[in-house]
Design a protein around this motif. Structure first.
Motif, mmCIF file in Angstrom:
data_model
loop_
_atom_site.group_PDB
_atom_site.id
_atom_site.type_symbol
_atom_site.label_atom_id
_atom_site.label_comp_id
_atom_site.label_asym_id
_atom_site.label_seq_id
_atom_site.Cartn_x
_atom_site.Cartn_y
_atom_site.Cartn_z
ATOM 1 N N TYR A 60 0.837 -1.202 0.000
ATOM 2 C CA TYR A 60 0.000 0.000 0.000
ATOM 3 C C TYR A 60 0.874 1.256 0.000
ATOM 4 C CZ TYR A 60 -4.383 -2.502 1.051
ATOM 5 O OH TYR A 60 -5.497 -3.296 0.995
ATOM 6 N N MET A 63 1.712 3.638 -3.135
ATOM 7 C CA MET A 63 0.930 4.811 -3.536
ATOM 8 C C MET A 63 1.537 6.093 -2.989
ATOM 9 S SD MET A 63 -3.027 3.543 -3.401
ATOM 10 C CE MET A 63 -2.929 2.716 -1.814
ATOM 11 N N VAL A 82 -6.677 9.582 4.814
ATOM 12 C CA VAL A 82 -6.861 8.255 4.222
ATOM 13 C C VAL A 82 -7.958 7.508 4.970
ATOM 14 C CG1 VAL A 82 -5.754 6.073 3.587
ATOM 15 C CG2 VAL A 82 -4.429 8.193 3.565
ATOM 16 N N GLN A 83 -8.759 6.743 4.237
ATOM 17 C CA GLN A 83 -9.831 5.953 4.823
ATOM 18 C C GLN A 83 -9.268 4.822 5.688
ATOM 19 O OE1 GLN A 83 -9.597 7.157 1.797
ATOM 20 N NE2 GLN A 83 -9.926 5.638 0.213
ATOM 21 N N LEU A 89 -4.426 0.014 4.769
ATOM 22 C CA LEU A 89 -4.182 1.021 3.734
ATOM 23 C C LEU A 89 -3.552 2.276 4.328
ATOM 24 C CD1 LEU A 89 -4.437 2.390 0.972
ATOM 25 C CD2 LEU A 89 -6.829 2.872 1.503
ATOM 26 N N CYS A 90 -4.174 2.828 5.365
ATOM 27 C CA CYS A 90 -3.625 4.056 5.941
ATOM 28 C C CYS A 90 -2.276 3.793 6.602
ATOM 29 C CB CYS A 90 -4.606 4.714 6.903
ATOM 30 S SG CYS A 90 -5.385 3.649 8.110
ATOM 31 N N VAL A 93 0.341 3.817 3.763
ATOM 32 C CA VAL A 93 0.584 5.159 3.228
ATOM 33 C C VAL A 93 1.310 6.026 4.253
ATOM 34 C CG1 VAL A 93 -0.533 7.285 2.447
ATOM 35 C CG2 VAL A 93 -1.344 5.079 1.606
ATOM 36 N N CYS A 141 -16.329 -1.369 1.932
ATOM 37 C CA CYS A 141 -14.923 -1.771 2.075
ATOM 38 C C CYS A 141 -14.301 -1.255 3.370
ATOM 39 C CB CYS A 141 -14.121 -1.278 0.885
ATOM 40 S SG CYS A 141 -14.541 -2.114 -0.661
ATOM 41 N N GLY A 193 -13.995 4.590 -1.485
ATOM 42 C CA GLY A 193 -12.837 5.272 -2.052
ATOM 43 C C GLY A 193 -12.856 6.775 -1.877
ATOM 44 N N ILE A 223 -6.344 9.748 -0.882
ATOM 45 C CA ILE A 223 -6.154 8.548 -1.703
ATOM 46 C C ILE A 223 -7.515 8.056 -2.187
ATOM 47 C CG2 ILE A 223 -5.325 6.163 -1.753
ATOM 48 C CD1 ILE A 223 -3.076 8.175 -1.435
ATOM 49 N N SER A 225 -9.214 5.212 -3.375
ATOM 50 C CA SER A 225 -8.884 3.782 -3.397
ATOM 51 C C SER A 225 -9.905 2.918 -4.129
ATOM 52 C CB SER A 225 -8.755 3.278 -1.951
ATOM 53 O OG SER A 225 -9.979 3.466 -1.251
ATOM 54 N N GLU A 226 -10.949 3.529 -4.663
ATOM 55 C CA GLU A 226 -12.006 2.705 -5.267
ATOM 56 C C GLU A 226 -12.798 3.522 -6.271
ATOM 57 O OE1 GLU A 226 -15.336 0.140 -3.083
ATOM 58 O OE2 GLU A 226 -15.838 2.260 -3.162
#
Length: 247
Positions: A60, A63, A82-83, A89-90, A93, A141, A193, A223, A225-226
């Motif tokens: 991840y 990115m 960020v989610q 994910l966060c 990043v 998600c 996203g 970001i 993401s979707e």
């Protein structure tokens, strides 16, 4: 959603629906995998995590690396939003930006659905905390009730602010991105996203950006993401199909 199930199956996957939440499905998957000798590739884990989870979190971070490569040194963001979800994910990043920029890193902000805010609650508790109930949010998600432990080990040391938003905030962000305008092209962003943008908008609407140093001079990185992973649901929410949005 059924639309996402069809999209996954189109790649040849066998999709098995189980009762309960995302976290319940993970436990069933792990039990089935142990019984059948399957390899589990998942970006979430408890304290018994292994190399796979660490590799996914690191991936991840690509990115963040790509974002830094595309911006001048003087334009490094002041804030990154960020989610959340399980946190991988966060963590990926933020961890990469923290490693690259050190003390000059931006402020790190996590956005979650208010019905599935396990990271927010973990920060309040000072340790991984669970969200009970059905986790009923359209941000599918991000509908996780338990944090990814290795991700939490990163987040607990670097996140400056957690935000929990209602589904309505995601809807507003999806529609605003689809409109474009003010020199910006329309963007197709799915319910999960768009959460970073939704969090930014929520801060601005509430007049609370100043609490984390947001002002007219801020440079904010989000970001996406979707995209429209369920085109029919996207069209129902936005009022246009993804194809109509991008023209």
């Amino acid at each position: 959603s059924v639309g996402r199930e069809r999209a996954i199956a189109a790649y040849g996957a066998e999709v098995r629906r189980v009762p309960g939440t995302y976290d319940d499905s993970l436990r069933i998957m792990q039990t089935d995998a142990a019984a059948n000798g399957w390899q589990v590739i998942s970006d979430t884990a408890g304290k018994d995590y292994g190399l796979v989870q660490l590799q996914i979190i690191a991936a991840y971070g690509v990115m963040a690396e790509e974002a830094l490569m595309q911006m001048p040194a003087e334009a490094v963001p002041t804030h990154v939003i960020v989610q959340g979800g399980i946190g991988s994910l966060c963590a990926g990043v933020f961890g990469r930006l923290w490693d690259r920029l050190g003390a000059d890193r931006p402020a790190f902000i996590v956005v979650e659905p208010d019905k599935a805010d396990c990271l927010y609650r973990s920060a309040e508790a000072g340790a991984p905390a669970k969200v009970p109930g059905k986790l009923d949010t359209m941000m599918a998600c991000l509908a996780a009730g338990e944090v990814c432990y290795p991700a939490w080990r990163i987040l607990e040391g670097c996140v400056d602010c957690y935000i929990a938003i209602p589904d309505a905030a995601a809807v507003r962000a999806m529609r605003r991105l689809a409109e474009g305008g003010a020199g910006d092209p329309p963007v197709v962003a799915g319910e999960s996203g768009c959460a970073g943008v939704a969090g930014l908008m929520a801060l601005a609407e509430a007049g609370r950006g100043g609490e984390i140093g947001l002002d007219s001079a801020s440079r904010v990185l989000v970001i996406g993401s979707e995209g429209a992973t369920d085109p029919e649901l996207y069209a129902e929410i936005v009022g246009k199909s993804p194809a109509e949005v991008v023209g």
